[in-house]
Motif scaffolding. Structure first.
Motif, PDB file in Angstrom:
ATOM      1  N   THR A   3      30.155 -16.811  39.497  1.00 42.26           N
ATOM      2  CA  THR A   3      29.018 -16.789  40.408  1.00 42.26           C
ATOM      3  C   THR A   3      27.754 -16.269  39.748  1.00 42.26           C
ATOM      4  O   THR A   3      26.667 -16.428  40.299  1.00 42.26           O
ATOM      5  N   GLU A   4      27.911 -15.637  38.587  1.00 45.75           N
ATOM      6  CA  GLU A   4      26.741 -15.117  37.867  1.00 45.75           C
ATOM      7  C   GLU A   4      27.070 -15.090  36.376  1.00 45.75           C
ATOM      8  O   GLU A   4      28.163 -14.695  35.984  1.00 45.75           O
ATOM      9  N   ALA A   5      26.131 -15.523  35.555  1.00 45.02           N
ATOM     10  CA  ALA A   5      26.312 -15.495  34.105  1.00 45.02           C
ATOM     11  C   ALA A   5      24.968 -15.235  33.441  1.00 45.02           C
ATOM     12  O   ALA A   5      23.982 -15.900  33.759  1.00 45.02           O
ATOM     13  N   VAL A   6      24.945 -14.258  32.547  1.00 44.09           N
ATOM     14  CA  VAL A   6      23.741 -13.914  31.799  1.00 44.09           C
ATOM     15  C   VAL A   6      24.126 -13.864  30.327  1.00 44.09           C
ATOM     16  O   VAL A   6      25.005 -13.093  29.940  1.00 44.09           O
ATOM     17  N   ILE A   7      23.489 -14.695  29.505  1.00 45.95           N
ATOM     18  CA  ILE A   7      23.808 -14.750  28.080  1.00 45.95           C
ATOM     19  C   ILE A   7      22.813 -13.902  27.309  1.00 45.95           C
ATOM     20  O   ILE A   7      21.610 -13.954  27.563  1.00 45.95           O
ATOM     21  N   GLY A   8      23.328 -13.131  26.369  1.00 47.93           N
ATOM     22  CA  GLY A   8      22.476 -12.298  25.530  1.00 47.93           C
ATOM     23  C   GLY A   8      22.798 -12.501  24.064  1.00 47.93           C
ATOM     24  O   GLY A   8      23.944 -12.770  23.699  1.00 47.93           O
ATOM     25  N   ARG A  20      27.665 -13.513  20.468  1.00 46.70           N
ATOM     26  CA  ARG A  20      26.838 -13.444  21.679  1.00 46.70           C
ATOM     27  C   ARG A  20      27.536 -12.572  22.713  1.00 46.70           C
ATOM     28  O   ARG A  20      28.701 -12.247  22.597  1.00 46.70           O
ATOM     29  N   TYR A  21      26.768 -12.245  23.753  1.00 49.37           N
ATOM     30  CA  TYR A  21      27.266 -11.497  24.896  1.00 49.37           C
ATOM     31  C   TYR A  21      27.165 -12.395  26.120  1.00 49.37           C
ATOM     32  O   TYR A  21      26.248 -13.209  26.219  1.00 49.37           O
ATOM     33  N   LEU A  22      28.056 -12.196  27.050  1.00 47.41           N
ATOM     34  CA  LEU A  22      27.981 -12.897  28.323  1.00 47.41           C
ATOM     35  C   LEU A  22      28.277 -11.893  29.421  1.00 47.41           C
ATOM     36  O   LEU A  22      29.384 -11.350  29.507  1.00 47.41           O
ATOM     37  N   GLY A  23      27.276 -11.609  30.242  1.00 49.79           N
ATOM     38  CA  GLY A  23      27.491 -10.804  31.439  1.00 49.79           C
ATOM     39  C   GLY A  23      27.923 -11.747  32.542  1.00 49.79           C
ATOM     40  O   GLY A  23      27.368 -12.832  32.695  1.00 49.79           O
ATOM     41  N   TYR A  24      28.928 -11.355  33.298  1.00 54.09           N
ATOM     42  CA  TYR A  24      29.450 -12.282  34.304  1.00 54.09           C
ATOM     43  C   TYR A  24      29.871 -11.562  35.578  1.00 54.09           C
ATOM     44  O   TYR A  24      30.146 -10.370  35.584  1.00 54.09           O
ATOM     45  N   ARG A  25      29.894 -12.332  36.621  1.00 55.59           N
ATOM     46  CA  ARG A  25      30.509 -11.936  37.890  1.00 55.59           C
ATOM     47  C   ARG A  25      31.310 -13.142  38.336  1.00 55.59           C
ATOM     48  O   ARG A  25      30.807 -14.281  38.322  1.00 55.59           O
ATOM     49  N   GLU A  26      32.538 -12.884  38.719  1.00 51.60           N
ATOM     50  CA  GLU A  26      33.443 -13.959  39.082  1.00 51.60           C
ATOM     51  C   GLU A  26      34.137 -13.603  40.389  1.00 51.60           C
ATOM     52  O   GLU A  26      34.662 -12.499  40.530  1.00 51.60           O
ATOM     53  N   ASP A  27      34.100 -14.529  41.347  1.00 48.68           N
ATOM     54  CA  ASP A  27      34.763 -14.331  42.626  1.00 48.68           C
ATOM     55  C   ASP A  27      35.883 -15.359  42.758  1.00 48.68           C
ATOM     56  O   ASP A  27      35.647 -16.557  42.616  1.00 48.68           O
ATOM     57  N   ALA A  28      37.076 -14.855  43.029  1.00 45.59           N
ATOM     58  CA  ALA A  28      38.234 -15.720  43.230  1.00 45.59           C
ATOM     59  C   ALA A  28      38.959 -15.243  44.491  1.00 45.59           C
ATOM     60  O   ALA A  28      39.821 -14.368  44.421  1.00 45.59           O
ATOM     61  N   PRO A  29      38.598 -15.780  45.651  1.00 46.01           N
ATOM     62  CA  PRO A  29      39.223 -15.317  46.891  1.00 46.01           C
ATOM     63  C   PRO A  29      40.724 -15.621  46.952  1.00 46.01           C
ATOM     64  O   PRO A  29      41.457 -14.955  47.665  1.00 46.01           O
ATOM     65  N   VAL A  30      41.166 -16.605  46.211  1.00 41.80           N
ATOM     66  CA  VAL A  30      42.601 -16.910  46.063  1.00 41.80           C
ATOM     67  C   VAL A  30      42.910 -16.879  44.574  1.00 41.80           C
ATOM     68  O   VAL A  30      42.002 -17.026  43.745  1.00 41.80           O
ATOM     69  N   PRO A  31      44.163 -16.684  44.181  1.00 43.05           N
ATOM     70  CA  PRO A  31      44.475 -16.638  42.741  1.00 43.05           C
ATOM     71  C   PRO A  31      43.938 -17.861  42.003  1.00 43.05           C
ATOM     72  O   PRO A  31      44.074 -18.997  42.462  1.00 43.05           O
ATOM     73  N   HIS A  32      43.294 -17.584  40.891  1.00 44.29           N
ATOM     74  CA  HIS A  32      42.675 -18.634  40.073  1.00 44.29           C
ATOM     75  C   HIS A  32      43.273 -18.555  38.670  1.00 44.29           C
ATOM     76  O   HIS A  32      43.243 -17.501  38.033  1.00 44.29           O
ATOM     77  N   VAL A  33      43.827 -19.677  38.202  1.00 47.08           N
ATOM     78  CA  VAL A  33      44.441 -19.745  36.876  1.00 47.08           C
ATOM     79  C   VAL A  33      43.678 -20.779  36.062  1.00 47.08           C
ATOM     80  O   VAL A  33      43.340 -21.852  36.566  1.00 47.08           O
ATOM     81  N   ARG A  34      43.402 -20.438  34.816  1.00 41.36           N
ATOM     82  CA  ARG A  34      42.737 -21.416  33.952  1.00 41.36           C
ATOM     83  C   ARG A  34      43.288 -21.315  32.539  1.00 41.36           C
ATOM     84  O   ARG A  34      43.735 -20.267  32.098  1.00 41.36           O
ATOM     85  N   ARG A  35      43.212 -22.421  31.851  1.00 45.06           N
ATOM     86  CA  ARG A  35      43.585 -22.462  30.436  1.00 45.06           C
ATOM     87  C   ARG A  35      42.349 -22.146  29.613  1.00 45.06           C
ATOM     88  O   ARG A  35      41.301 -22.749  29.803  1.00 45.06           O
ATOM     89  N   GLU A  36      42.512 -21.209  28.701  1.00 44.75           N
ATOM     90  CA  GLU A  36      41.435 -20.838  27.787  1.00 44.75           C
ATOM     91  C   GLU A  36      41.712 -21.515  26.450  1.00 44.75           C
ATOM     92  O   GLU A  36      42.838 -21.473  25.948  1.00 44.75           O
ATOM     93  N   VAL A  37      40.710 -22.126  25.872  1.00 46.39           N
ATOM     94  CA  VAL A  37      40.904 -22.871  24.631  1.00 46.39           C
ATOM     95  C   VAL A  37      41.146 -21.927  23.455  1.00 46.39           C
ATOM     96  O   VAL A  37      40.725 -20.769  23.461  1.00 46.39           O
ATOM     97  N   ALA A  38      41.833 -22.450  22.467  1.00 40.62           N
ATOM     98  CA  ALA A  38      42.051 -21.697  21.232  1.00 40.62           C
ATOM     99  C   ALA A  38      40.710 -21.475  20.552  1.00 40.62           C
ATOM    100  O   ALA A  38      39.773 -22.264  20.704  1.00 40.62           O
ATOM    101  N   GLY A  39      40.613 -20.390  19.810  1.00 39.77           N
ATOM    102  CA  GLY A  39      39.355 -20.114  19.131  1.00 39.77           C
ATOM    103  C   GLY A  39      39.528 -19.130  18.002  1.00 39.77           C
ATOM    104  O   GLY A  39      40.541 -18.434  17.892  1.00 39.77           O
ATOM    105  N   ALA A  40      38.512 -19.048  17.157  1.00 39.87           N
ATOM    106  CA  ALA A  40      38.556 -18.181  15.981  1.00 39.87           C
ATOM    107  C   ALA A  40      37.928 -16.818  16.233  1.00 39.87           C
ATOM    108  O   ALA A  40      38.025 -15.944  15.384  1.00 39.87           O
ATOM    109  N   PHE A  41      37.282 -16.624  17.376  1.00 43.30           N
ATOM    110  CA  PHE A  41      36.650 -15.341  17.669  1.00 43.30           C
ATOM    111  C   PHE A  41      37.659 -14.346  18.236  1.00 43.30           C
ATOM    112  O   PHE A  41      38.670 -14.721  18.814  1.00 43.30           O
ATOM    113  N   VAL A  42      37.342 -13.082  18.107  1.00 43.44           N
ATOM    114  CA  VAL A  42      38.025 -12.029  18.842  1.00 43.44           C
ATOM    115  C   VAL A  42      37.182 -11.810  20.094  1.00 43.44           C
ATOM    116  O   VAL A  42      35.983 -11.558  20.009  1.00 43.44           O
ATOM    117  N   VAL A  43      37.797 -11.952  21.251  1.00 37.28           N
ATOM    118  CA  VAL A  43      37.086 -11.837  22.517  1.00 37.28           C
ATOM    119  C   VAL A  43      37.319 -10.431  23.064  1.00 37.28           C
ATOM    120  O   VAL A  43      38.461 -10.014  23.249  1.00 37.28           O
TER     121      VAL A  43
END
Length: 140
Positions: A3-8, A20-43
């Motif tokens: 619902t909100e994303a700010v990139i820095g 980079r930085y990403l400020g976020y707000r996420e609303d999931a009124p019911v359980p939300h599952v997603r696949r996150e892609v493979a990547g070379a960064f440490v998150v």
């Protein structure tokens, strides 16, 4: 749902370590599952609010459960996140050498794993708490 994303962008002196930085707000009124892609960064997620689970379907024991702040190493396959409720935080994409330099961890300890920050470095948990106390994204 995001619902909100700010990139820095980090200070130029940090760009060899932080993508980079990403400020976020996420609303999931019911359980939300997603696949996150493979990547070379440490998150690095420094979040507050409702926790989430990060799992590698190939090895569930390498995940982080009920965590709102965690480190996820580079994955060579997708991982899954599961959340419900409201989460707010900052995602920091660290380069691979940053894990060793900033966190004192060899990359092998994070590869294909997610680890709660409390188990890695107490200063990360304190930083999360400080960020949560700031009134808005510019201050964070």
């Amino acid at each position: 749902m995001l619902t909100e994303a700010v990139i820095g962008r980090p200070d130029p002196r940090l760009r060899q370590w932080v993508d980079r930085y990403l400020g976020y707000r996420e609303d999931a009124p019911v359980p939300h599952v997603r696949r996150e892609v493979a990547g070379a960064f440490v998150v690095l997620i420094l979040g507050w609010g409702d926790p989430l689970d990060v799992t590698d379907p190939r090895a569930p024991g390498r995940g982080a459960y009920a965590a709102n702040a965690f480190l996820a190493g580079p994955f060579d396959g997708w991982c899954a996140t599961r959340t419900a409720g409201t989460g707010t935080g900052i995602q920091v994409l660290l380069t691979a050498p940053a894990a060793r330099r900033l966190l004192g961890l060899p990359l092998a300890e994070l590869t294909n794993r997610a680890v709660p920050v409390d188990a890695v470095a107490g200063w990360l948990a304190r930083l999360r708490d400080e960020l949560a106390g700031d009134p808005g994204w510019p201050e964070r």
